[in-house]
Design an enzyme around this catalytic site. Structure first.
Site, PDB file in Angstrom:
ATOM      1  N   ARG A 242       0.849  -1.179   0.000  1.00  0.00           N
ATOM      2  CA  ARG A 242       0.000   0.000   0.000  1.00  0.00           C
ATOM      3  C   ARG A 242       0.890   1.235   0.000  1.00  0.00           C
ATOM      4  O   ARG A 242       1.953   1.257   0.631  1.00  0.00           O
ATOM      5  CB  ARG A 242      -0.934   0.023   1.215  1.00  0.00           C
ATOM      6  CG  ARG A 242      -2.092  -0.945   1.130  1.00  0.00           C
ATOM      7  CD  ARG A 242      -3.113  -0.495   0.090  1.00  0.00           C
ATOM      8  NE  ARG A 242      -4.259  -1.402  -0.001  1.00  0.00           N
ATOM      9  CZ  ARG A 242      -4.374  -2.380  -0.876  1.00  0.00           C
ATOM     10  NH1 ARG A 242      -3.384  -2.614  -1.729  1.00  0.00           N
ATOM     11  NH2 ARG A 242      -5.457  -3.126  -0.914  1.00  0.00           N
ATOM     12  N   GLU A 271      -2.672   7.868  -4.513  1.00  0.00           N
ATOM     13  CA  GLU A 271      -3.047   7.470  -5.872  1.00  0.00           C
ATOM     14  C   GLU A 271      -4.548   7.683  -6.121  1.00  0.00           C
ATOM     15  O   GLU A 271      -5.360   7.527  -5.196  1.00  0.00           O
ATOM     16  CB  GLU A 271      -2.663   6.012  -6.125  1.00  0.00           C
ATOM     17  CG  GLU A 271      -3.311   4.985  -5.201  1.00  0.00           C
ATOM     18  CD  GLU A 271      -2.828   3.567  -5.490  1.00  0.00           C
ATOM     19  OE1 GLU A 271      -3.670   2.764  -5.928  1.00  0.00           O
ATOM     20  OE2 GLU A 271      -1.628   3.281  -5.278  1.00  0.00           O
ATOM     21  N   HIS A 289      -0.609   0.512 -10.107  1.00  0.00           N
ATOM     22  CA  HIS A 289      -1.341  -0.434  -9.246  1.00  0.00           C
ATOM     23  C   HIS A 289      -1.816  -1.648 -10.049  1.00  0.00           C
ATOM     24  O   HIS A 289      -3.004  -1.941 -10.160  1.00  0.00           O
ATOM     25  CB  HIS A 289      -2.537   0.257  -8.583  1.00  0.00           C
ATOM     26  CG  HIS A 289      -2.943  -0.394  -7.296  1.00  0.00           C
ATOM     27  ND1 HIS A 289      -3.447   0.311  -6.226  1.00  0.00           N
ATOM     28  CD2 HIS A 289      -2.920  -1.697  -6.891  1.00  0.00           C
ATOM     29  CE1 HIS A 289      -3.741  -0.523  -5.230  1.00  0.00           C
ATOM     30  NE2 HIS A 289      -3.422  -1.744  -5.615  1.00  0.00           N
TER      31      HIS A 289
END
Length: 324
Positions: A242, A271, A289
């Site tokens: 994360r 993000e 991601h």
């Protein structure tokens, strides 16, 4: 008897959306953007189950509003730090996630980022694409040897162990582990791994540090200025966990000073609002991601979330219950 009403917050693979439609009155929210707070508040009194993703920010007011109506938040993904577990429990809402099915693909991507950062693949491709390559030469774009290097793994759950398997058995890397609880000796022996007492000791031993811990308040900015200072000069960082696990100001300070040799990053603190400072660091390999982004894995995640939904609709305990 009326069919249960289910909301899917983002577009899913087609076969999983079809399966949902066969089980429930399903709203497929196809604007592929995060749910707004207003949409969540409207959904709180409309649906029996909501299937969110990590990119959906659920407002605090949702939980009391949803009490007595929403039975399940079936998260599409393993991480659930975007869900207030205590508030869901107080509202009588079960929370599930999708562990296991994305382990291999996330570890594959982490290994890819490690290799790309160590061998400067991103930099090399940009040089080629811009027409600046002048040919092979002995000192051109020298990277770091991966085989036999020491890999520090932060978080030794399913994905951390899958990373160790690839690194040790595939590349002969030495494995050192930081985990919030002791790892059993049989598991450590499987990768010829050791577990030092502190994160700083793991950082100091590692040529490359790879993050596989959960997000949330307990790990926010776990990788801070102290950890970067403990790392070897020129060491690399990989993150597929994360974004908020890393203190990005400390990361940029370590990059600017040259103490950190580079990074391979799939997740970011805010993000998709990427800090523009990343774009000034060619030694960073940046991915949007993509950890679980393969056709098989994204479909499996959807089916796992649906399996949890089916269990709740039947009155059974869902297989991947996080909170009830």
């Amino acid at each position: 008897m009326s069919r249960p009403k289910v909301l899917v917050t983002r577009a899913w693979p087609a076969d999983t959306e079809t399966r949902l439609g066969q089980l429930a009155e399903t709203t497929l929210r196809h604007p592929d953007t995060p749910m707004t707070a207003d949409e969540f508040m409207a959904a709180a009194t409309t649906y029996d189950a909501i299937l969110p993703t990590v990119s959906d920010t659920i407002p605090a007011a949702f939980y009391p509003a949803a009490a007595g109506r929403v039975k399940l938040l079936a998260n599409y993904g393993v991480g659930y730090n975007h869900i207030d577990i205590a508030a869901a429990r107080a509202a009588g809402i079960a929370v599930t996630n999708t562990p296991g099915v994305l382990t291999d693909c996330t570890a594959d991507l982490a290994m890819g980022l490690l290799l790309a950062a160590a061998r400067r693949i991103g930099e090399g491709e940009r040089e080629l694409r811009t027409g600046h390559w002048s040919g092979w030469r002995p000192t051109h774009m020298i990277g770091k040897k991966v085989s036999g290097a020491t890999l520090g793994i932060v978080g030794f759950g399913r994905i951390g162990q899958a990373m160790a398997r690839r690194a040790h058995h595939g590349f002969g890397m030495k494995i050192v582990v930081y985990n919030r609880s002791p790892v059993d000796q049989d598991t450590l022996r499987a990768y010829h791994a050791i577990q030092p007492d502190t994160l700083h000791e793991v950082a100091a031993r590692s040529d490359i540090l790879s993050l596989h811990c959960p997000g949330g308040a307990k790990t926010r900015h776990l990788i801070d200025a102290g950890v970067f200072a403990a790392m070897k000069p020129g060491a690399l960082l990989v993150n597929t966990a994360r974004g908020d696990v890393i203190d990005e100001d400390a990361l940029f300070a370590a990059l600017d000073s040259g103490h950190l040799g580079g990074a391979g990053l799939d997740v970011f603190q805010n993000e998709p609002a990427l800090d523009p400072r990343f774009l000034g660091h060619d030694t960073c390999v940046l991915a949007p991601h993509l950890g679980s982004a393969t056709d098989a894995t994204r479909a499996a995640m959807g089916h796992k979330a649906i399996d949890n939904l089916v269990a709740v609709l039947r009155g059974d305990t869902p297989p991947d219950l996080v909170s009830a």
